[in-house]
Design an enzyme around this catalytic site. Structure first.
Site, PDB file in Angstrom:
ATOM      1  N   TRP A  62       0.847  -1.177   0.000  1.00 30.88           N
ATOM      2  CA  TRP A  62       0.000   0.000   0.000  1.00 30.88           C
ATOM      3  C   TRP A  62       0.893   1.241   0.000  1.00 30.88           C
ATOM      4  CZ3 TRP A  62      -2.173   2.516   4.901  1.00 30.88           C
ATOM      5  CH2 TRP A  62      -3.154   3.468   4.594  1.00 30.88           C
ATOM      6  N   ASP A 102      -0.903  -5.968   9.276  1.00 28.81           N
ATOM      7  CA  ASP A 102      -1.868  -4.970   8.860  1.00 28.81           C
ATOM      8  C   ASP A 102      -3.112  -5.753   8.453  1.00 28.81           C
ATOM      9  OD1 ASP A 102      -1.877  -2.179   6.456  1.00 28.81           O
ATOM     10  OD2 ASP A 102      -3.415  -2.959   7.794  1.00 28.81           O
ATOM     11  N   LYS A 127     -13.373  -1.203   5.916  1.00 28.49           N
ATOM     12  CA  LYS A 127     -14.008  -1.986   4.856  1.00 28.49           C
ATOM     13  C   LYS A 127     -15.020  -2.973   5.392  1.00 28.49           C
ATOM     14  CE  LYS A 127     -10.144  -0.527   2.720  1.00 28.49           C
ATOM     15  NZ  LYS A 127      -9.128   0.286   3.432  1.00 28.49           N
TER      16      LYS A 127
END
Lengths: 424, 464
Positions: free
Chosen positions: A153, A234, A270
């Site tokens: 990311w 993560d 999310k």
């Protein structure tokens, strides 16, 4: 700052003149964030067929943002609760939220929780959890190097740099296979200095969608434990990747299960659709309860000068859902629906490309996991797709499957087809 | 931290064409096997686990063993001590969170209405832009500078939504560290306890300017001016826009003019912390007058805002950092760089509190109602100040002048009590306050003023 003297010789400044020399003379304009900037560009485009496949935000089949039913229900409950007020929550966040978040990622019967070895702090979604973790490590851990996968990311290296760590990389994605470069990964981690920190995507690797298999995770775990490396997970897609909360927590639980230490950054952006509410948690699994207590106290010292205490709203929603059996169950159903829709988009896109006879092996589209597909398209092909087809994606060729619908798949397939033929 | 066997391992065996390759290493007698499988292999992977695999874990010592227990936060720790006290007479005058006369937390009516509106509208929860909610940013700068402000009309203000006052200060501090490395921030002595932590963690050096005069329980204006004058050119000067925390002592309008003069003359940059706009005097405009004075002079200023107190949105973490620049071009560049600092900190700010503010300020009825509620809150505090002053004057037979209680403004009062005396307040009287002698009037009711007066008089005269 010099002023113009007025008639009375007063040095007082004319209101509309502005300073002669600005303190900000030397500042340059920063470019737009490469990921969030995609949406900025998309918004500016007047084309009726434009498609935003940039940011990882879930869209319905109708192309609309989605607020989960359970979230709305939770908000109703919160608003009707007259005993609620808005005074500062503790520096480390809502106690109930922290307990439930740790339980969610570590599993109900996790010995780490039972033995009180987990220090958890509510933070600002994934980013905030990563940043607080980084600052904590830079203050209290002897190793200041963190290894991140290539690619990862875009915000990761910046978070860690500003958090006081230096960043090295390990091989991850193999463009030849559109899969995991497992050997390269192990080689690079093997070469890391003892105690170095290793960033691991818990599931649904962003941007590639390529995850280690369970066996590969075991190999990674063994190496990391052998070298005494410190894993920093993560976890941004638990439940969202496969549709199963437990399956998506496999890697984290594998590591925690061996009794070793790790950091975990969780995001509810999310999986609960709480993007803008900024809800997440940082958990540090320690060897002992006494260490965990001290670690938690130091986390507060990192948080207090950053934003004092975290925002109440999103965490309250999460705590409400996680602590109510009906809401929890309904959440898992909505979560599975989102995950299933994305998987279906993968298949539709793959089929569409096959139907067009687009050159290349596109099977990675259905092998990859999570919200994103690393298409393998290059920068020029991406620019072409944006210019000619009004399709917005990040320049590394990553598309958010969550932004696709059955109606828009053909348009995307056309664009990819044209890009590959034109610039292949 | 645990040490690990410094094994100088041989380079790994080359992976040959067999589907399963095994690479073996020796680590001080431990043999561990790694299995590498080619991706196309369909046969199950063999992982050669060693019976002593658990020994391969780090030793049992935590890598965080050396982490020491942090002391409790001096301000928030007061509430914790209060909670632990079982005495009926206990009083929490620690944190600055407004309480009603019944000492209950207060959610403003306009906030409840706004939240209901938001729920009905069914707003989505998409990511805000890095700089925050546009409607909020527009509203917040108008509130601060006034609707017709030239700086706003000329596009000279860079505004980024931040996590209340702290988060906005931290963003500004990070900006100062990056673009003005080595430049100091001057902070008042005393100041809010967290200011130093914010600048420390951001890597910004700071020094103090004289502010509080214990002899007068008032402002040491000469000391303040002298210290600001002595600052290196280009330094930042942190000023409390109104209702100075912890003292409650504000400069007069004439003194503000002189402060602005000095800052201009010495080529310094003013950095305002505005946490009580509307809450201090009851008037939004009056409480912003210091900031507006500076801006009207064309000065470049930083302003951190918080809606924790004036809208009672403490836990929603809503505020903003504003940088008033000399040109719109500078404002654009400054804003872009602030965003670049926010992204690796939390990506984008929380939406809920911002929506509440935007809805309240954007709705004329709610906005008027808000102003009334603010007048009510600041009115209650003024009433409590008066009662406390009356009680103190009646109980203190020495004729000491307690009128500073009336002159001080805002949520807090600097009582002039020292550390030992403040501790006596807690230990003997079960009144919880910070050790610097600061009491939060927001946590005081009219009915408790007499008890508080007794405690203050006792502590002041009987404890040294």
């Amino acid at each position: 700052m010099e002023g113009q003297a007025d008639r009375d010789g007063d040095l007082r400044f004319q209101p509309t003149a502005g300073s002669a020399v600005s303190a900000f003379q030397h500042l340059e304009q920063a470019p737009e964030d490469p990921i969030l900037g995609v949406t900025v560009a998309y918004n500016k485009d007047p084309s009726p067929v434009k498609l935003n496949l940039g940011v990882g935000a879930y869209r319905t089949e109708e192309g609309k943002p989605l607020v989960l039913d359970v979230v709305r229900q939770a908000e109703e409950l919160l608003i009707q609760d007259r005993s609620r007020y808005k005074e500062y929550i503790p520096i480390a966040g809502l106690v109930e939220f922290n307990k439930l978040s740790a339980k969610l990622i570590l599993g109900d019967g996790s010995p780490a929780i039972g033995e009180k070895r987990v220090a958890t702090a509510q933070c600002l979604s994934g980013t905030g959890s990563l940043r607080v973790g980084a600052e904590f490590l830079s203050k209290h851990y002897s190793q200041h190097i963190i290894y991140i996968p290539v690619p990862t990311w875009g915000n990761h290296p910046k978070i860690f740099n500003l958090g006081g760590l230096s960043v090295k990389t390990y091989r991850y994605y193999d463009p030849r296979t559109s899969g995991l470069d497992y050997e390269g990964m192990l080689e690079d981690l093997h070469a890391a200095p003892p105690g170095a920190i290793v960033l691991l995507h818990a599931c649904a690797h962003n941007p590639t969608g390529v995850d280690p298999t369970q066996d590969q995770w075991e190999g990674i775990r063994q190496l990391i434990r052998l070298k005494g490396l410190l894993p920093f997970f993560d976890s941004a897609y638990q439940g969202f990747a496969s549709g199963s909360l437990d399956a998506d927590a496999y890697s984290v639980r594998l590591f925690v299960g061996d009794g070793g230490e790790c950091l975990i950054a969780q995001s509810f952006a999310k999986n609960m659709g709480l993007y803008g509410e900024r809800v997440g948690a940082l958990s540090i699994v320690c060897r002992s309860a006494t260490v965990a207590t001290r670690v938690e106290s130091q986390l507060k010292l990192v948080i207090r000068p950053m934003y004092s205490s975290p925002p109440i709203h999103g965490a309250s929603i999460v705590a409400t859902i996680l602590s109510d059996r009906n809401l929890y169950y309904n959440w898992t159903v909505e979560l599975k629906n989102m995950a299933d829709r994305i998987i279906s988009m993968r298949h539709q896109l793959y089929d569409a490309l096959k139907a067009r006879g687009t050159p290349g092996d596109w099977s990675h589209i259905i092998k990859q996991i999570g919200m994103f597909t690393f298409t393998g398209l290059n920068k020029d092909q991406v620019s072409f797709m944006t210019a000619e087809y009004h399709i917005y994606l990040t320049s590394d060729g990553r598309i958010s499957m969550a932004g696709l619908s059955s109606k828009t798949v053909p348009h995307l397939a056309d664009a990819i087809h044209a890009a590959v033929l034109r610039l292949g | 931290m645990a040490t690990f066997a410094a094994a100088s391992a041989k380079p790994m065996a080359v992976i040959d064409n067999s589907q399963l390759s095994l690479c073996q290493k020796k680590f001080d007698g431990l043999r561990v096997g790694y299995a590498f499988a080619k991706r196309k292999s369909s046969s199950s992977l063999k992982v050669k686990s060693v019976s002593r695999i658990n020994m391969a874990l780090a030793t049992d010592v935590s890598r965080f063993e050396g982490v020491t227990m942090a002391p409790p936060d001096p301000i928030l720790g007061v509430s914790e001590a209060f909670k632990a006290d079982t005495n009926d007479l206990k009083l929490n005058l620690g944190v600055g969170a407004y309480r009603t006369e019944d000492l209950q937390p207060y959610v403003l009516n306009v906030v409840k209405k706004a939240e209901n509106m938001m729920l009905e509208k069914g707003e989505n929860k998409e990511y805000l832009p890095i700089e925050g909610l546009a409607a909020f940013n527009k509203a917040t700068v108008e509130l601060l500078l006034g609707a017709d402000n030239d700086a706003t009309k000329q596009g000279r203000v860079a505004t980024v939504q931040g996590l209340s006052g702290t988060g906005s200060l931290r963003l500004a501090a990070a900006f100062i560290q990056r673009y003005f490395p080595g430049v100091q921030v001057l902070i008042s002595s005393p100041t809010w306890g967290n200011h130093k932590n914010i600048f420390n963690d951001a890597g910004v050096p700071w020094s103090e300017y004289r502010y509080y005069d214990p002899k007068t329980v008032g402002l040491d204006f000469e000391g303040m001016i002298a210290d600001i004058k002595a600052a290196p050119s280009g330094s930042f000067v942190l000023l409390h826009g109104c209702a100075h925390n912890p003292t409650g002592i504000d400069p007069t309008p004439e003194q503000w003019e002189k402060i602005a003069d000095v800052i201009q003359e010495k080529d310094l940059t003013a950095f305002f912390d505005v946490a009580y706009q509307g809450f201090a005097s009851g008037s939004l405009d009056e409480d912003a007058s210091s900031v507006r004075l500076f801006v009207a002079r064309g000065m470049e200023v930083f302003v951190a805002q918080s809606y924790s107190k004036n809208l009672g949105l403490y836990a929603e973490r809503i505020g903003a950092i504003n940088v008033v620049c000399s040109s719109s071009d500078a404002a654009i560049r400054v804003k872009s760089q602030l965003k670049r600092l926010a992204r690796p900190m939390y990506s984008n700010p929380p939406v809920h509190g911002a929506q509440i503010v935007a809805n309240v300020v954007g709705n004329p009825t709610l906005f008027d109602e808000w102003k009334s509620e603010m007048e009510l809150m600041s009115g209650r505090i003024k009433g409590v100040r008066q009662r406390l002053y009356d009680n103190l004057s009646a109980k203190d037979k020495t004729g000491k002048d307690w009128s500073f209680v009336l002159r001080q403004i805002g949520m807090f009062s600097f009582t002039g009590l020292n550390k030992a005396q403040s501790e006596n307040m807690s230990n003997k009287w079960h009144i919880y306050m910070t050790k610097d002698g600061r009491i939060s009037l927001a946590g005081l009711s009219l009915s408790k003023c007499e008890y508080l007066a007794d405690a203050i008089v006792d502590s002041y005269y009987n404890v040294s």
